[in-house]
Design a protein around this motif. Sequence first.
Motif, short mmCIF file in Angstrom:
data_model
loop_
_atom_site.label_atom_id
_atom_site.label_comp_id
_atom_site.label_asym_id
_atom_site.label_seq_id
_atom_site.Cartn_x
_atom_site.Cartn_y
_atom_site.Cartn_z
N ILE A 691 0.83 -1.20 0.00
CA ILE A 691 0.00 0.00 0.00
C ILE A 691 0.87 1.26 0.00
O ILE A 691 0.48 2.29 0.54
CB ILE A 691 -0.97 0.01 1.21
CG1 ILE A 691 -0.19 -0.19 2.51
CG2 ILE A 691 -2.04 -1.04 1.06
CD1 ILE A 691 -0.98 0.19 3.75
N LYS A 692 2.05 1.15 -0.61
CA LYS A 692 2.93 2.30 -0.64
C LYS A 692 3.06 2.85 -2.07
O LYS A 692 2.81 2.13 -3.03
CB LYS A 692 4.33 1.89 -0.13
CG LYS A 692 4.33 1.44 1.33
CD LYS A 692 3.87 2.56 2.24
CE LYS A 692 3.51 2.05 3.63
NZ LYS A 692 2.69 2.98 4.37
N GLY A 711 -2.45 3.62 1.32
CA GLY A 711 -3.07 3.04 2.51
C GLY A 711 -4.07 3.96 3.16
O GLY A 711 -4.63 3.62 4.19
N GLY A 712 -4.32 5.10 2.54
CA GLY A 712 -5.11 6.12 3.22
C GLY A 712 -6.57 6.12 2.83
O GLY A 712 -7.28 5.14 3.02
N ILE A 713 -6.99 7.25 2.28
CA ILE A 713 -8.41 7.50 2.05
C ILE A 713 -9.09 6.33 1.36
O ILE A 713 -10.10 5.83 1.80
CB ILE A 713 -8.58 8.79 1.24
CG1 ILE A 713 -8.22 9.97 2.15
CG2 ILE A 713 -9.98 8.92 0.70
CD1 ILE A 713 -8.13 11.28 1.44
N THR A 715 -7.98 2.61 0.10
CA THR A 715 -6.89 1.67 0.07
C THR A 715 -6.70 1.17 -1.36
O THR A 715 -7.62 0.64 -1.97
CB THR A 715 -7.18 0.48 1.00
OG1 THR A 715 -7.44 0.99 2.31
CG2 THR A 715 -5.99 -0.46 1.07
#
Lengths: 810, 810
Positions: A691-692, A711-713, A715
Amino acid sequence: MKKMKLIVIGNGMAGIRTLEELLKLDPDLYDVTVFGSEPYPNYNRILLSPVLTGEQTIKDIILNDLGWYEANGIRLYLNCRVTQINRARKQVIADDGTVAQYDRLLIATGSNPFILPVPGNDLEGVITFRDIRDVDLMVDAATRLEHATVIGGGLLGLEAANGLASRGMKVSVVHLGPTLLDRQLDAAAAGMLQTSLEMRGLSFLMGRQTDAVLGNEQGRVTGLRFKDGSELDTDLVVMAVGIRPNTELAMQAGIYTDRGIVVNDTLQTYDPRIYAVGECVSHRGIAYGLVAPLFEQAKVAANHLAFHGIGRYSGSSTSTKLKVTGIDVFSAGDFNDDNDTEAITLADPVGGVYKKLVIRDNRLVGACLYGDTVDGAWYFRLIREAKPIAELREHLMFGEGALGDTGHAGEISVAGMPDSAEICGCNGVCKGTIVKAIREQGLFTVDEIKKQTKAASSCGSCTSLVEQLLISCIGGAADIKPKSEKPMCGCTEFTHGQVRKAIKEQHLISIPQALRFLEWRTVDGCASCRPALNYYITSTWPGEAKSDAQSLLVNERVHANIQKDGTYSVVPRMWGGVTSAAELRRIADVADKYHVPMVKVTGGQRIDLLGIKKEDLPKVWKDLDMPSGHAYGKTLRTVKTCVGKEFCRFGTQDSTGMGIALEKELVGMTSPHKVKLAVSGCPRNCAESGIKDIGIIAVDSGWELYVGGNGGIKTEVAQFFAKVQTHDDVLEHCGAFLQLYREEAFYLERTCHYLNRVGLDHAKSRVVDDAQNRAELYARLKFALSFEADPWAERIEKTPARREFEPLHV
Amino acid sequence: MKKMKLIVIGNGMAGIRTLEELLKLDPDLYDVTVFGSEPYPNYNRILLSPVLTGEQTIKDIILNDLGWYEANGIRLYLNCRVTQINRARKQVIADDGTVAQYDRLLIATGSNPFILPVPGNDLEGVITFRDIRDVDLMVDAATRLEHATVIGGGLLGLEAANGLASRGMKVSVVHLGPTLLDRQLDAAAAGMLQTSLEMRGLSFLMGRQTDAVLGNEQGRVTGLRFKDGSELDTDLVVMAVGIRPNTELAMQAGIYTDRGIVVNDTLQTYDPRIYAVGECVSHRGIAYGLVAPLFEQAKVAANHLAFHGIGRYSGSSTSTKLKVTGIDVFSAGDFNDDNDTEAITLADPVGGVYKKLVIRDNRLVGACLYGDTVDGAWYFRLIREAKPIAELREHLMFGEGALGDTGHAGEISVAGMPDSAEICGCNGVCKGTIVKAIREQGLFTVDEIKKQTKAASSCGSCTSLVEQLLISCIGGAADIKPKSEKPMCGCTEFTHGQVRKAIKEQHLISIPQALRFLEWRTVDGCASCRPALNYYITSTWPGEAKSDAQSLLVNERVHANIQKDGTYSVVPRMWGGVTSAAELRRIADVADKYHVPMVKVTGGQRIDLLGIKKEDLPKVWKDLDMPSGHAYGKTLRTVKTCVGKEFCRFGTQDSTGMGIALEKELVGMTSPHKVKLAVSGCPRNCAESGIKDIGIIAVDSGWELYVGGNGGIKTEVAQFFAKVQTHDDVLEHCGAFLQLYREEAFYLERTCHYLNRVGLDHAKSRVVDDAQNRAELYARLKFALSFEADPWAERIEKTPARREFEPLHV
């Protein structure tokens, strides 16, 4: 100075939208007069269907009430039909005798419903479905009459039929062709639609050509007769067999017309003083009958009426939606399969889903969706962007949401959600609130919804849900534009891409230079364009251009993360997450000395000191004696690592060492948005490389590189990019990919959005497949990085920079 | 003691596989004699097609060479046909006069190709495609003759046609039906297949019924005549119109037969001394012609021949694959759409892809794939598991790989990969190596591949790729079983589910009790079953059952993570990632005092001390004076948090506080596999909740719970589970979900795999929709947790436990 006179003939959506755009550009340029043949102010014609069903009222669909005309000094003639244009005298003459003078004339007379040229078409009880009066007639008829027949199984006809049925009438639909909505759906989808309308009680007479409308002695309709001799009894006939551009007035005035009033790309007719917009025009041979193109025309016409001379209308891709509650039909573009095209179909007849995607020359050109229209907006964007879809092809059918759904509650279909469902988690905005705003305030874009409701205005994770809502409310009228087609902000007409190109080609190395060259509308730009310009300029001209402190967001300016209460959080850098007893003690000492209220380990493998006062920042950094972690701003954040083969039983490579090397190389790198990396020592992937922005996974025989994870808002799982052998290969590939991103992404575009726009194959072709280009990209990155220094080291040493942090005592 | 005598009639795949299974169970029980009518030892009949095309040789497809028979003391008669079974005397008599005595007889006579009963079917040049001799004939014919005609457009016919064409012959295929592979494909897929075979030069005569084979005076075939009177010249005729179970011998001996030799669920014929397996049998009315069912039969028959008395054969779902290189066709189950079924189809004719999924009663019952068969294994598993698919329906067509592809290099189709492509990153195993092993060693299961090549034996992320390879090599013979159908390990026939049920129903509270009750084959179990049993027993009977130290993995036993060099890593717990100056100093002191070579911040928001000697562990923990982080073992690991509304400008709730509360409540919870949680304060999701077993995202109006995420081997995006309001709601929902997982998941199943097996809807129905059940689950979890204590606190206080860590001086 005396104002010029502008007359608008037509008080409908196209004409008034042009006025709105014009008023935004130059409110004082014209003295404006509007002639409207209906007795109402400007209303949202596309919402007549829900008014007919009773789901909305006339009041709900008024777009500009009389107060608006007054407030903007517009002279409005209602119930007043212009009967003549005298081009020589620059006058228009209305049926009430009014004569008005113009310097510029805008014709927006819309279209007329087509009336079948059959005997009896003028009997009482034969109506059309075009305006409020028609709706009133139908609503009234439903209270007195029993059996209605709609001629025409197109969008309008079906909406009329559904409306009459929901008002209690027995409704038959007569259609010439073999399938319904033949301009929107193919046979398979049309069949499903027909079945589902039949289940609602509608009956269909397909393949029937109307020969005559039958009537009684009172001159009232009693039935229809068809070409095959069969007859149908009916009390009401609604003709919904198409529209014709209303060109009568223009023709009379000798303005060139074909199907419609012929206009060029500036919406000018053959008389340069006269413009025309909307359903009455013919542009490049096409007369549009949908709202979205009219709005695009309005924008361009307003621009030219305001003498800005910018903007060309080059035609529109259109999309349509059947506005029948509970039946989802969406089509966009050119979905009729022919010899040049390839179609992908998905059919689930029992599940009630049919989808057809049409591809030509490796581009999506059309989509027809029945039952599940969630991805309509996405397909429509793909059609408009005309992006090559080869790499998407396998996944195309499965929609945009396929890769991840965290962040908007996993809901994928807004249609079925209750009004109380929360769409925007950040601001607590429910579906009902948004739908109400769209309807009552006549909203057509996500930006308007953001402004009016706050939905999608914070983290943006609900944007696609809001787009879906927009489409489900107003269908083809929804104005959904990709960022690449939108102007950068209200200060300019230019897109991000155009601005960036100019900065490069014109060697613009400062914001004032750029504003001047690009003829910015505002003197200093705004909070939205300045940071973007600053990034574009400094990343294009490293070493030459200097970052403009006033264009940075507060976090970037003070090199710390501002908190709710105005204090800051400080995150020193720990290369690859590795620290030492000495560093831990220094951090502990700082925490005590400055009474830090919270010390927290971050998910990025560092330690965060929260609640530090602004004036303590330089001292804190000095005491820490560690480099800035850049846990703020649009730069490289961290390179997460696992312990790798040095310690771990499973590690196949030295992942910690690789992470440290990458972080040391990339530290200080500015970028369109934040950038996160991770290096895992084996496929167990403990550094969560999936997730990078760049995720690296060591395998027995080298390193696998993945890009575009998030990995945020929302995925997003990173996609495989390349497999490389050596330590240096990893550095070069990562560096080159990041430089490509730095050079090509729009400001605030994360790698996943950038890749979504340009395509993974594009990035691979520039970085993986082209060794020379890779080396050049990498060299440019290294050159740019050669000018970066640790911001805190700088601040601690130099007094002027430090002063910023000292409190003012007044 | 004198051994019993077992005679096997038939030296093919079913008979010899039964022997292999039997030898595993009890190598010394029987004196074994095998009669084979062919001159070869047991070979892999399903690979005759690649031998015909020249892609493999006879040598490649031998499964058991003569040495194997010798090594196992098996008397082998080759080229020897059994002509009579004398049941009264328990004898078999062969065509060379051999008479052999049996106590048990296994009939595995396979099947015969069906010969069309038309004139001329015995002419020279009319052959079948069944055994090595047929292949030899065809290879020879291709060197001398020009035009071959294959009668039958089924799997075997098309493989024969393709093989003959690839040997240079002009090939026609005559097919009775209107479409090819009518037992495997529907018309759409069959049409695509036919087109693509035509492009390879094959020609097709569809809908033709052969009336006669024509010949010349020399008695050699010259052509075919069809029912419609038309004729076709040909030099060779291959009849591939189906097979018939070879029941002649059994019928002669008076054994009951219908289509085949009738057997019960133990593969016993009506004569209890005589078993039958393979293509010659009729089981519940079905005669199978594919390898996978035969192997299942072999396992059961062997079990009963070994007098274990366990196991029933209840029929098989079958899947088939066309073994024509470059053309991917896969079908499984019952894919013929009828009134009871619902079909979902995806067609991309230009892209060369067609997929049809058939659903009955909310279960996938059939799949037919053309062009893209990557998901064949997944669909086949779904068909066999008969899992409700309502919640999967929308994504079903999309395939298993849809949710994430990190960890196997993003490659999704193995067919197109070069032999040098690395499949298993952990062990560096290439495609070529695996394919070679499958072919040369006759492998049929992933487990066998693991053993032989090491591929998929470490992290397992490449398992689905290996399954794909297996299917692409041997098609329907691939033995792909879900964990739920497999025995727990070699020590038992029982599945995880059966074992668990027994532990609960029989109140088994110790491993010896369980082994005894379940009649374990081994005295003490093995390294695979003991930890699983220990988990099942302790989680089912908290407070009563005691964890068995000898059944724990080393990390769990010493409560630290063993490293490559035998040292340990120590990770103290920091609730929700929050620490303090005092803790940091203690950690720093420990790092110095014990010469810790690396101090690293972890992605789980804690600090890892790496390289600690075993004997220092108790002292380190004592000095740290912090609870264990359980960064080892199958327990709750961490609850990651972001800083939430206490500090962050965007935070909508106190996410840190929530994380700490969850972590304090769940600490010490044992589970089938490790469990990770995260709590984010807003949809920006800085705690990366999207890849956690339970991810929590605060929104303005409450908390969204997501479950089943995974950031490791294969990145899996968590799915929306519930939206709840209060702090206590979060605790109860999370606790209840985890307890459900604890009670229902198999040992070593992560939440994503568990949910994949039972379905998200199941979990929702038990936890979200059923308040009483939720409360009960939560109460059971709290009860279980009431027995947990910090493992280090215990160890530091109690001397006996501590002794384990003191070095032995000898």
